[in-house]
Design a protein around this motif. Structure first.
Motif, PDB file in Angstrom:
ATOM      1  N   ARG A 140       0.820  -1.207   0.000  1.00 24.98           N
ATOM      2  CA  ARG A 140       0.000   0.000   0.000  1.00 24.98           C
ATOM      3  C   ARG A 140       0.860   1.267   0.000  1.00 24.98           C
ATOM      4  N   ARG A 251      -4.228  12.881  -2.715  1.00 29.48           N
ATOM      5  CA  ARG A 251      -4.762  11.580  -2.318  1.00 29.48           C
ATOM      6  C   ARG A 251      -5.334  10.838  -3.516  1.00 29.48           C
ATOM      7  N   ALA A 255      -3.918   7.246  -5.019  1.00 28.58           N
ATOM      8  CA  ALA A 255      -4.743   6.040  -5.149  1.00 28.58           C
ATOM      9  C   ALA A 255      -4.717   5.523  -6.584  1.00 28.58           C
ATOM     10  N   ARG A 256      -4.809   6.431  -7.541  1.00 26.02           N
ATOM     11  CA  ARG A 256      -4.825   6.008  -8.953  1.00 26.02           C
ATOM     12  C   ARG A 256      -3.462   5.437  -9.371  1.00 26.02           C
ATOM     13  N   LEU A 258      -1.692   3.589  -7.536  1.00 29.13           N
ATOM     14  CA  LEU A 258      -1.696   2.218  -7.025  1.00 29.13           C
ATOM     15  C   LEU A 258      -2.734   1.334  -7.713  1.00 29.13           C
ATOM     16  N   TYR A 260      -6.120   1.948  -7.764  1.00 31.43           N
ATOM     17  CA  TYR A 260      -7.459   2.024  -7.170  1.00 31.43           C
ATOM     18  C   TYR A 260      -8.282   3.048  -7.941  1.00 31.43           C
ATOM     19  N   TYR A 263      -9.658   7.252  -4.020  1.00 31.40           N
ATOM     20  CA  TYR A 263      -8.949   7.214  -2.737  1.00 31.40           C
ATOM     21  C   TYR A 263      -9.793   6.495  -1.677  1.00 31.40           C
ATOM     22  N   GLU A 265     -11.753   3.934  -2.057  1.00 33.36           N
ATOM     23  CA  GLU A 265     -11.572   2.481  -2.203  1.00 33.36           C
ATOM     24  C   GLU A 265     -10.242   2.045  -1.597  1.00 33.36           C
ATOM     25  N   PHE A 266      -9.217   2.843  -1.795  1.00 31.06           N
ATOM     26  CA  PHE A 266      -7.897   2.539  -1.237  1.00 31.06           C
ATOM     27  C   PHE A 266      -7.955   2.461   0.289  1.00 31.06           C
ATOM     28  N   GLU A 269     -10.702  -0.438   1.819  1.00 34.36           N
ATOM     29  CA  GLU A 269     -10.310  -1.832   1.602  1.00 34.36           C
ATOM     30  C   GLU A 269      -9.767  -2.468   2.879  1.00 34.36           C
ATOM     31  N   ASP A 270      -9.099  -1.656   3.679  1.00 31.61           N
ATOM     32  CA  ASP A 270      -8.406  -2.163   4.868  1.00 31.61           C
ATOM     33  C   ASP A 270      -9.228  -2.007   6.150  1.00 31.61           C
ATOM     34  N   GLU A 589     -14.174  10.226  -3.612  1.00 33.92           N
ATOM     35  CA  GLU A 589     -14.492   9.204  -4.622  1.00 33.92           C
ATOM     36  C   GLU A 589     -15.044   9.759  -5.931  1.00 33.92           C
TER      37      GLU A 589
END
Length: 713
Positions: A140, A251, A255-256, A258, A260, A263, A265-266, A269-270, A589
């Protein structure tokens, strides 16, 4: 409080002797030592030999040791009266963040952690969780990106986001604005509030600190005064506006990079919710259930406003504004429920209320709190000076122990810093100062935790008196403190409140229910006139027309009236929380980066507030949606709750389920209290939080109790 003589704790409390020079120097030394430990792990371990013991354990022990100093080094910026020390602490946090980002993107370490994971050793559950979390954190942090421009850009973004967060928080803490008002403009504001304000040429300086702000919005009869205060408060740190915008852009870009789509969703997820869609569905469902109730509540409040303004021969504007709500919510309590919050507060002097709360925790969880004062502070201080173990003269410190039934051992230290001052953190929060863990020698380190609040200061005539909502806030933050104290994890990484964000509020939110229980309200209350002869005389002089001596504890009739208001205008309260949660998700989002670039964030914040809460703002007066910058005051979204503010509402689902299922019939059930301590609080983040809930409830949590509590079942 349980009777307990002073005992010498087996571990000294942390020291607060930092200087602007030592804080930066100590931070650099701490980070250099940490880097050497990681460098040695890399130098001495090949990928084929990598294991939990030779890769993860040395880093975990180093992390444990780091936290003993690092939390205090970063804490000064929130509490010190010395500007230079606050600045040095901010610099220390910046250095620590930069080092953390550097370390989290080391490919040589990631390869060893990856090999250790693939070894599939049999580990104890907490060690296995540490290994898996560490492995996932490297991914991540961009290590699935090819080395080169993309990974370099990811690192740049992480560093800049850290700087933005620190600067944003510093601006909030250092904020010192206000407005001059005449006494006439502050008509209705309680005299004991006015007595605390700075005065000059017959005018009063009203700051945006809570003890000034909230009473003015609740009691000022002058609508224009309330409007000025509300709008100015929304614009008190406009230097944060560009910082917030830049953070949203970075942010999204991160995220993009990585892979995702957003942001949100990134981040999610956890977490317990796992997906942004699940969060959006939860918030939309709640909004659908609350919307009609909110409109009904506004209709009733608007009628109250009409009656009030016409009684003063003023023209009713057929509007219900944001700056109206605290005023008419309070007026409704007084007129429809005969509930005077100022009167209620007479039974909640700050210090006796704290002692009452600690007594509840003693009985429920098997704890003993011993306040450390005077020469006893010298005794436990490593330097022999009691002043060295507190950061301000007003700070209180307690040593915390298990009672005999729990073994009688030492638990940790609890600090209380309760009153506002310049440069201090401006809300109410719990700060971990030192976590607990098992050392590499098999001994236990005990935690130290601090409550930092901003309650009104005592005056010569009255002690600091808490409104009921402040009692609830204090109990909530103390709940975080207890979570921090009783946690028993192997690694500092998982200690106490170090859980996923959409669970962390649940334990404290559950404990708020004790503030709505008749027996506990009795136990917590004590009329301030009974605290001393001076206070008794002051009460008598201000109540000369009332010859009846007040009862020592909160009277049953007032308790009954208070309980009737528990969910008064509850739909509007939760719609306010929904506004925060939906705004947070909306800015995190958008479907494309271009959409983020085109976001009009202040307009969005204000438009959503009006659309969701149905309360009018200046836009109803023709000023458009760009009248304020509330997001610039919203520290949560820059300090850990980004794409996670929904957690306050989802945690409420879990907390209400726990209370209804286990404690509603008997809140002081000691057997269940201790089971809660050991099953939920002790675990911290050392296991999956859903498993913690299942273990305590005996099933998966559900929303039934939450909706029942709100009258929406």
């Amino acid at each position: 409080m349980a009777p307990q003589k002073f005992r010498q704790p087996p571990q000294a409390p942390p020291l607060f002797t930092g200087t602007p020079e030592s804080v930066v120097k100590d931070t650099k030394e701490l980070l250099a030592k940490s880097k050497k430990i990681i460098d040695d792990v890399v130098a001495q371990t090949s990928e084929k030999d990598a294991s939990f013991k030779n890769v993860l354990l040395p880093m975990a022990y180093d992390e444990n040791d780091q936290t003993l100093s690092a939390h205090v080094l970063g804490f000064y910026q929130s509490v010190s009266t010395d500007q230079a020390l606050r600045d040095a602490s901010t610099e220390a946090e910046k250095l620590m963040d930069e080092y953390s980002i550097e370390a989290s993107m080391r490919e040589d370490v990631y390869k060893l952690v990856d090999s250790a994971l693939k070894r599939k050793e049999e580990l104890d559950p907490e060690s296995q969780r540490l290994l898996e979390k560490e492995h996932k954190s490297y991914i991540r942090n961009g290590l699935n990106l090819p080395a080169g421009p993309k990974r370099d850009r990811f690192k740049e973004i992480k560093l800049r986001l850290s700087q933005l967060s620190i600067e944003f928080s510093k601006n909030l803490n250092e904020e010192n604005g206000g407005i001059w008002f005449t006494k006439e403009e502050l008509a209705g504001v309680p005299e004991d509030v006015l007595e605390t304000l700075k005065q000059e040429d017959g005018r009063y300086w009203l700051t945006f600190k809570y003890p000034d702000l909230f009473p003015t919005l609740k009691y000022a009869t002058n609508t224009e005064t309330r409007r000025k205060v509300f709008v100015a408060n929304e614009n008190k740190v406009n230097q944060n506006v560009p910082l917030f915008r830049e953070a949203m852009l970075l942010r999204d870009e991160m995220a993009r990079l990585l892979g995702y789509p957003t942001y949100a969703e990134f981040v999610i997820e956890d977490k317990m919710m796992k997906s942004a869609k699940k969060v959006d569905d939860f918030l939309a469902g709640l909004r659908g259930r609350l919307a009609d109730g909110g409109l009904d509540e506004i209709k009733t409040l608007k009628a109250l406003k009409k009656k009030d303004v016409e009684s003063r021969s003023e023209k009713f504007d057929d509007r219900y504004f944001l700056w109206d709500h605290r005023y008419y919510d309070r007026l409704m309590q007084e007129q429809d429920y005969q509930l005077d919050q100022n009167l209620i507060s007479e039974w909640f002097p700050l210090q006796s209320t704290i002692l009452g709360m600690l007594k509840i925790f003693e009985e429920l969880f098997g704890l003993v709190f011993v306040e450390v004062t005077g020469k006893d502070r010298d005794t436990i201080s490593p330097t022999g000076k009691g002043d060295d173990i507190v950061w301000h003269e007003e700070t209180q410190i307690f040593s915390v122990w298990d009672d005999e039934g729990e073994g009688g051992g030492f638990v940790g230290y609890l600090y209380l810093d309760l009153f506002p001052r310049q440069g201090k953190y401006g809300h109410a929060a719990n700060f971990n100062l030192q976590p607990g863990f098992i050392t590499q020698y098999g001994t236990r380190r005990y935690p130290a935790t601090a409550l930092v609040c901003n309650f009104s200061k005592p005056t010569p005539k009255k002690p600091s008196l808490l409104k009921h909502d402040e009692v609830t806030t204090l109990f909530h933050e103390l709940g975080h403190g207890i979570h921090d104290l009783v946690s028993r994890t192997t690694y500092s990484r998982f200690h106490g409140t170090s859980t996923v964000r959409d669970f962390v509020e649940a334990p404290s939110q559950m404990l708020e229910n004790w503030c709505w229980t008749p027996s506990q309200l009795k136990a917590l209350s004590r009329h301030y006139s009974t605290l001393s002869e001076d206070y008794n005389k002051a009460w008598q002089s201000s109540n000369s027309t009332n010859s009846d001596k007040p009862s020592e504890t909160l009277p049953d009739d007032l308790i009954e009236k208070l309980l009737k208001t528990k969910n008064l205008n509850g739909a509007l309260f939760n719609l306010r929380q929904l506004h925060f949660g939906i705004f947070d998700m909306t800015v995190h989002e958008p479907e494309s980066h271009k959409e983020v670039e085109e976001l009009k964030i202040s307009e969005l914040y204000n438009h959503l507030r009006n659309d969701i809460s149905k309360l009018d703002g200046p836009e109803a007066l023709g000023e458009g949606d760009n009248w304020g910058n509330g997001q610039a005051t919203f520290g949560h979204l820059m300090g850990g709750y980004q794409a996670g503010y929904y957690g306050y509402l989802s945690s409420q689902v879990y907390s209400t389920d726990m209370f209804y299922t286990v404690f509603k019939k008997d809140p002081m059930n000691q057997k269940e209290g201790r089971r809660y301590r050991h099953t939920v609080l002790e675990k911290g983040g050392s296991q999956d939080e859903m498993q913690t809930l299942i273990d305590f409830l005996g099933r998966e949590p559900n929303s039934k109790a939450f909706y029942k509590e709100l009258g929406l079942d």
